[in-house]
Write a protein that holds these residues in place. Structure first.
Motif, short mmCIF file in Angstrom:
data_model
loop_
_atom_site.label_atom_id
_atom_site.label_comp_id
_atom_site.label_asym_id
_atom_site.label_seq_id
_atom_site.Cartn_x
_atom_site.Cartn_y
_atom_site.Cartn_z
N VAL A 161 2.50 17.14 4.45
CA VAL A 161 1.94 15.81 4.23
C VAL A 161 2.69 15.19 3.07
N SER A 162 2.87 13.88 3.10
CA SER A 162 3.54 13.20 2.00
C SER A 162 2.91 11.84 1.78
N VAL A 163 3.46 11.08 0.84
CA VAL A 163 3.02 9.71 0.60
C VAL A 163 4.25 8.79 0.66
N VAL A 164 4.09 7.64 1.32
CA VAL A 164 5.18 6.67 1.43
C VAL A 164 4.60 5.26 1.33
N PRO A 165 5.40 4.30 0.87
CA PRO A 165 4.97 2.90 0.93
C PRO A 165 4.87 2.44 2.38
N GLU A 166 4.08 1.43 2.62
CA GLU A 166 3.88 0.94 3.97
C GLU A 166 5.19 0.59 4.67
N SER A 167 6.13 -0.01 3.94
CA SER A 167 7.39 -0.42 4.56
C SER A 167 8.29 0.75 4.92
N PRO A 205 0.82 -1.22 0.00
CA PRO A 205 0.00 0.00 0.00
C PRO A 205 0.85 1.27 0.00
N LEU A 206 0.39 2.28 -0.72
CA LEU A 206 0.97 3.61 -0.68
C LEU A 206 0.09 4.45 0.24
N LEU A 207 0.69 5.12 1.21
CA LEU A 207 -0.07 5.76 2.29
C LEU A 207 0.21 7.25 2.39
N TRP A 208 -0.83 8.00 2.76
CA TRP A 208 -0.67 9.40 3.14
C TRP A 208 -0.10 9.45 4.55
N VAL A 209 0.87 10.32 4.79
CA VAL A 209 1.44 10.42 6.13
C VAL A 209 1.66 11.87 6.53
N THR A 210 1.61 12.08 7.83
CA THR A 210 1.95 13.37 8.42
C THR A 210 2.63 13.10 9.75
N SER A 211 2.99 14.14 10.46
CA SER A 211 3.62 13.95 11.77
C SER A 211 2.55 13.70 12.83
N GLN A 212 2.87 12.84 13.78
CA GLN A 212 1.95 12.58 14.89
C GLN A 212 1.79 13.81 15.78
N ARG A 213 2.71 14.75 15.67
CA ARG A 213 2.68 15.92 16.55
C ARG A 213 2.09 17.15 15.87
N SER A 214 1.55 16.97 14.66
CA SER A 214 1.12 18.13 13.89
C SER A 214 -0.30 17.95 13.35
#
Length: 296
Positions: free
Chosen positions: A229-235, A164-173
């Motif tokens: 915000v960015s996108v990264v693979p699950e691994s 999966p390709l996932l949207w990610v952000t910081s847990q603190r933001s």
């Protein structure tokens, strides 16, 4: 002193588990079925525990058998590597491997560890470049093998992994809640960048490219700093990253597909050996995930 485990018995044990029966395992290890049964009896005596359930279900393992299986696979694998390392016909030479820096960070340690144990006399030269550059380097005969991101618009190479390709952000933001979403993405030709922008445009969510870099480390730093915000693979998920989904207004992304690209002019045994190790290390294309992809 406790008796050591017999490698040949462990090899037979692994064959039984992999084939699902004593009969098929006998063919794999070139023994009679009675010889296989005798080996397993002696292995159980050496371990001091039953490793197969006696319930008429064939080669079903007991809990102790499951524990033994992990050790057996490692011992058999190391034994084979040791034999290969001292063989007179051990491979020699040099292989040129190319891959993006983020793949190098995640996958290269395991690939090189597996390969060097079996082929200690082979020199591996590693070149980190984006996927589009690697395709050109293969064409110019400057790289023997390349691990690249598989692009649907221009498919090249053999797909050996997908996740999966996932949207990610910081847990603190809470930067992902901004009216105009700031993005940290790779270079303009990157497949993941194109997918991210296209999906936001589909749902008419305003956005802007705040950080752009060919370096995965730089993009990840911007995310972890709570700037974008960015996108990264699950691994590639890191501690401190938060995955975003439809509940936060971020639509599902297509899967990340990783391919192995081979130089048609580099066909010697050394190159093939490294290619086999790469596939073995990265091949996680489960039937369940493939079915989910086909249903989309």
């Amino acid at each position: 002193m406790a008796a050591l485990l017999d490698v040949d018995q462990l090899k037979t044990f692994v064959a039984i588990v992999d084939t699902g029966s004593f009969t098929r395992a006998a063919d794999v290890v070139y023994k009679t079925q009675s010889a296989v049964s005798m080996q397993m009896k002696r292995l159980e005596e050496r371990v001091g525990r039953p490793i197969f359930a006696r319930d008429g279900r064939g080669a079903r393992l007991t809990e102790d058998g499951e524990r033994l299986l992990d050790y057996a696979r490692r011992i058999v694998h190391i034994s084979r590597e040791a034999i290969s390392a001292f063989a007179d016909d051990a491979l020699t030479g040099r292989v040129r491997l190319g891959l993006p820096d983020d793949y190098a960070e995640r996958y290269l340690p395991e690939i090189l560890a597996r390969f060097s144990r079996s082929n200690p006399r082979v020199e591996v030269t590693v070149l980190c470049e984006p996927s589009d550059h690697l395709i050109n380097l293969i064409a110019r005969d400057e790289v023997d093998l390349a691990i690249i991101t598989h692009a649907t618009r221009k498919p090249v190479g053999e797909v050996i992994r997908q996740e999966p390709l996932l949207w990610v952000t910081s847990q603190r933001s809470l930067v992902h809640e901004e009216p105009v979403v700031p993005l940290a993405l790779s270079h303009p030709a990157c497949v993941w960048r194109e997918s991210a922008v296209a999906k936001l445009e589909e749902v008419e969510r305003p956005h802007r490219i705040l950080y752009s870099s060919r370096s995965f480390a730089a993009v990840g730093a911007a995310v972890l700093a709570g700037l974008a915000v960015s996108v990264v693979p699950e691994s590639a998920l890191r501690t401190g990253m938060r995955v975003l989904g439809t509940a936060e207004g971020y639509p599902p992304l297509p899967s990340c597909k990783i391919a192995l690209l081979r130089n048609p002019g580099a066909v010697d045994e050394t190159v093939q050996a490294l290619a086999d190790h790469i596939v073995a290390s990265l091949d996680n294309m489960s039937t369940e995930f493939a079915a989910a992809e086909a249903a989309e």
